[in-house]
Design an enzyme around this catalytic site. Structure first.
Site, PDB file in Angstrom:
ATOM      1  N   ASP A 101      34.843  -8.109 -31.152  1.00  0.00           N
ATOM      2  CA  ASP A 101      34.484  -6.753 -30.757  1.00  0.00           C
ATOM      3  C   ASP A 101      34.045  -5.904 -31.944  1.00  0.00           C
ATOM      4  OD1 ASP A 101      34.156  -4.404 -29.399  1.00  0.00           O
ATOM      5  OD2 ASP A 101      36.295  -3.950 -29.265  1.00  0.00           O
ATOM      6  N   ASP A 114      26.027  -2.743 -31.012  1.00  0.00           N
ATOM      7  CA  ASP A 114      27.258  -3.285 -30.438  1.00  0.00           C
ATOM      8  C   ASP A 114      26.996  -4.679 -29.884  1.00  0.00           C
ATOM      9  OD1 ASP A 114      29.857  -3.344 -29.448  1.00  0.00           O
ATOM     10  OD2 ASP A 114      29.269  -2.473 -27.534  1.00  0.00           O
TER      11      ASP A 114
END
Ligand SMILES: *[C@@H]1O[C@H](CO)[C@@H](O)[C@H](O)[C@H]1NC(C)=O
Length: 441
Positions: free
Chosen positions: A113, A319
């Site tokens: 992440d 991201d």
């Protein structure tokens, strides 16, 4: 006793009585770690999390649902900071990798992440643990485990996710969907790729709830904050990591490489952008987008649309865990309009796919416009057609981007990154990229 004598003594008993655990980490906690000059060169293969029994359209639908929830979490996190509410972490994500903790090491699948910092896994004894595919980590069986005292700088790095001293540093990470993990912050030996790194701080979660994590047993944060893996590896990994994401349409058995340290560099021909650090959310990797160009013509986007504001609103985050790019409506509307005038077909209702702009066709039958994201310093990121139009079902070709209410951060999603080798350099504060066939790395 002087340190050198103590060391000699320990080495002696280690050789003489091999069953005694000989972790220098534990014995000399608080002393400079002897492994700090060891450089790492790591390659791990990431898999896309996938519900293997489903067809591509269904999987894409689930990915998009997760992305939308993730976007909400990112917004909640920023608003939470603004309103000083309970902090909410991003968590979740699209890619998994195998890592291992402890001595002997116990491996688990971790969500990778780039939108959060803490490394964590479920730990025994469980007050509440969700089911995970591998055995739950048991710190009592690992001599290299030690909890981190309150007052340690890594405990401070927890910020408002630190929950107290019981007796050492404890944490609670809460996610936007109500799931959470809480437990002890501890040092442990982390095995990743072919490297073992001693004294990595991680969250040992004794109380965990989260449907979102069912395919793994924890998470590895690759944000910019002090607790993230890349920050903790620091100069051992030359403060950098890179990855190359295989296309979402590739079979789920294909893996995407993730590199730390020396092996992370890009070969010649890469382009480089400056990164922006937000003082509100230091975790996120903000990239300085200045505009969007379609078929050579700059879109009419109001000036300032992409600027990161001092209150944490706006800006664009890169991201790995968000599937499609999400743009501030003030940029999305002109983009959608320009694409519609460039494509000589009438859009159809594609809402079943979770996307917004769809055509009843396949990419083989269309000439798609050229799309470039423009960044500060005249750096252009030219998107191949596959990185912005996706065959969402057999006969629906859809724009792999969505709009969102103005003021929220835009997100540069992972379909837009596929087949680019992307390097995050936390020391130089730069992001580099290079078109690459990821399966050739
Ligand atoms: C990662 O994938 C590459 C290419 O498929 C393969 O050669 C390599 O052995 C894999 N490495 C690991 C650690 O599984």
């Amino acid at each position: 006793m002087e340190r050198s004598k103590l060391l000699g003594f320990v080495v002696l008993i280690c050789f003489t009585i091999p069953t005694i655990s000989c972790s220098s980490d534990r014995l000399f906690s608080g002393w400079p770690k002897s492994s700090s000059d060891e450089n790492v060169k790591i390659r791990v293969n990431m898999t896309r999390r996938s519900e293997r029994e489903l067809g591509f359209s269904e999987r894409l639908g689930l990915d998009l649902d997760r992305s939308k929830k993730r976007m909400k979490k990112i917004e909640a996190l920023i608003r939470g900071q603004l309103d000083a509410e309970t902090p909410v972490e991003v968590g979740d994500g699209e890619f998994l990798m195998s890592v291992a903790l402890g001595t002997p090491s116990v491996s688990f699948e971790a969500i990778v992440d780039t939108g959060s910092d803490l490394i964590w896994t479920q730990c025994k004894p469980c007050k509440d643990c969700f089911s995970q595919p591998t055995p739950i980590f048991d710190p009592s069986k690992s001599p290299t485990f030690s909890t981190i005292p309150c007052g340690d700088s890594l405990c401070d790095a927890l910020g408002s996710t630190q929950t107290g001293c019981n007796p050492d540093c404890t944490f609670m990470y809460q996610y936007g969907d109500g799931s959470f993990t809480s437990g002890d912050l501890a040092y442990e030996t982390l095995s990743i790729g072919s490297s073992k790194v001693k004294g990595i701080a991680f969250g040992c979660g004794h109380d965990n709830e989260g449907q979102g994590f069912s395919q793994g047993g924890g998470l590895v944060g690759l944000g910019r904050g002090g607790l993230s893996l890349i920050s903790q590896l620091g100069s051992k990994a030359e403060n950098m990591f890179s990855y190359c994401l295989l296309p979402i349409t590739d079979s789920s058995s294909q893996t995407s490489p993730l590199f730390f340290g020396e092996g992370a560099s890009l070969s010649g021909g890469a382009k480089t952008l400056p990164l922006i650090k937000s003082s509100i959310i230091p975790t996120f990797w903000y990239i300085p987008i200045t505009g969007i160009t379609l078929n050579g013509k700059a879109l009419d986007i109001p000036p300032g649309t992409f600027d990161l504001q001092s209150d944490g609103s706006g800006g664009m985050i890169i991201d790995s865990g968000t599937t499609v790019t999400i743009l501030d409506q003030a940029a999305y509307s002109p983009l959608k309009e320009a694409i519609q005038s460039a494509i000589d077909l009438t859009p159809v209702d594609g809402s079943s796919t979770g996307l917004d702009l769809c055509y009843h066709t396949s990419s083989a039958h269309l000439t798609l416009p050229t799309l470039v994201f423009n960044f500060k310093g005249g750096v252009d990121y030219e998107l191949p057609a596959d990185n912005f139009f996706i065959q969402a079902s057999e006969n629906l070709l859809c724009l792999a981007m969505l709009g969102e209410p103005s003021g929220n951060p835009s997100i540069f999603g992972n379909i837009q990154q596929q087949n680019f080798h992307i390097l995050y350099n936390n020391a130089q504060n730069t992001l580099s990229f290079k078109p690459t066939k990821c399966d050739s790395l």
